[in-house]
Enzyme design. Structure first.
Site, mmCIF file in Angstrom:
data_model
loop_
_atom_site.group_PDB
_atom_site.id
_atom_site.type_symbol
_atom_site.label_atom_id
_atom_site.label_comp_id
_atom_site.label_asym_id
_atom_site.label_seq_id
_atom_site.Cartn_x
_atom_site.Cartn_y
_atom_site.Cartn_z
ATOM 1 C CB CYS A 49 -0.566 19.777 5.603
ATOM 2 S SG CYS A 49 -2.294 19.894 5.126
ATOM 3 C CB CYS A 68 -3.161 21.466 7.812
ATOM 4 S SG CYS A 68 -3.296 19.928 6.924
ATOM 5 C CG ASP A 69 -0.099 23.488 9.378
ATOM 6 O OD1 ASP A 69 -1.103 23.385 10.101
ATOM 7 O OD2 ASP A 69 0.806 22.641 9.359
#
Ligand code: NAP
Length: 314
Positions: free
Chosen positions: A135, A138-139
């Protein structure tokens, strides 16, 4: 016992639906086969969900724990079971568990999520969250200024790779063929991006490192040649993102009369499906942005729709 509502799955979508169903005073059962949280239960750090705590290290698990507690306060019953078959077309919906129990309700919210297709390299599980991610939204922030590799050749791989170039020093797409699957328009943008590089006809064979990922071994599928790619010494680590397509958890829904599209339950923002009293929330439904915040929104909408459906039927 016939419930008003059964929620299948206790990820962010299912748990949010549980809170809203409680507020609507629906007699609700949430069925989950493992621990709550779904995909986020394996996410080490979450920073893009509104209202996260900053006085502690927030992980997917800590966020889920608070959601689970909140659901409890709204009174939904819980069952730990894996649903192995679904009967969804009648007025009473029947879900059968691996335990042999049959659960019945007048409405159902399907929130069983999806899972990412794994990269399939050695040590993949060991470095998940320690350099390997699925992701970018997200990261990406954790890889600021570092070198990052992306596996896949579809729309997601290229779009996410381009997004990652805003954070990483250099992004290299590793694709198993010499031709991309992504739409031509997306390919053109990707080829025009200076920070984006490509390795063709290759797959990742092995992830390497001590605590964090600092090297990968790639294999040329045409020649069989193995090449080790190391992180810069000063960086000490690298990123490896997999975008090889998602697999919705809808296997057991085939043949139930529920309309699927590319494996996902066909439902728009209303979460309504082609079957009366059956709603789909979160990653399991056709949608563009699969995130915790959009899953939670779906859960709320699905509970609202279920309450409306039940009121109309009464
Ligand atoms: P996808 O289109 O299924 O692409 C998956 C990619 O991963 C393919 O390039 C595939 O290679 C590769 N792959 C699959 N299994 C592999 C394996 N075991 N080892 C190495 N590589 C492997 O998935 P997606 O990119 O997530 O897209 C899913 C759907 O969402 C598509 O319909 C896409 O059009 C849509 N989408 C649209 C947009 C947009 O319109 N902006 C954005 C994102 C996604 P091969 O090509 O060799 O099969």
């Amino acid at each position: 016992m016939i419930y008003d509502l059964i929620i299948a799955g206790a990820g962010p979508a299912g748990l949010s639906a549980g809170i809203y169903a409680g507020r609507y005073m629906l007699k609700t059962l949430i069925i989950e086969k493992a621990q709550d949280g779904g995909q986020i239960s394996q996410t080490a750090e979450i920073e893009n969900y509104p209202g996260l705590r900053t006085d502690m290290e927030e992980s997917g698990l800590t966020l889920t724990e608070r959601m689970t507690e909140q659901v409890k306060r709204f009174g939904a019953e819980r069952a730990l079971d894996e649903i192995v078959s679904y009967e969804l077309d009648g007025d009473i919906k029947r879900l059968t568990g691996l335990s042999g129990k049959v659960y019945e309700a007048r409405a159902v919210i399907l929130a069983m999520g999806a899972h990412y297709r794994s990269i399939g390299c050695k040590n993949e599980d060991r470095f998940r969250g320690m350099g390997i991610s699925f992701c970018a939204t997200c990261d990406a922030n954790f890889f600021r200024g570092l070198e990052v590799y992306v596996v896949g050749g579809g729309d997601s791989a290229l779009e996410e790779a381009m997004y990652l170039t805003k954070f990483a020093r250099k992004v290299t797409v590793i694709h198993r063929r010499d031709e991309l699957r992504a739409a031509r328009s997306i390919q053109e943008k990707a080829f025009a991006n200076d920070k984006l590089h490509f390795i063709w006809d290759s797959v990742v064979d092995e992830a390497c490192g001590e605590d964090v990922l600092n090297a990968i071994v790639i294999k040329n599928v045409k020649t069989g040649e193995l090449t080790r790619l190391e992180a810069d010494k000063a960086d000490g680590m690298m990123g490896l993102f997999g975008f090889l397509g998602m697999i919705p958890n809808t296997e057991k829904l085939e043949g139930t009369g529920l309309e699927l599209e590319n494996g996902y339950i066909k439902a728009d923002e209303s979460t309504r499906t082609n079957l009366g009293g059956v709603f789909a929330a979160g990653d399991i439904r056709t949608k563009e942005l699969r995130q915790v915040v959009t899953a939670c929104a779906d859960g709320a909408v699905a509970a609202f729709q279920a309450e409306r459906y039940l009121a109309d039927k009464a």
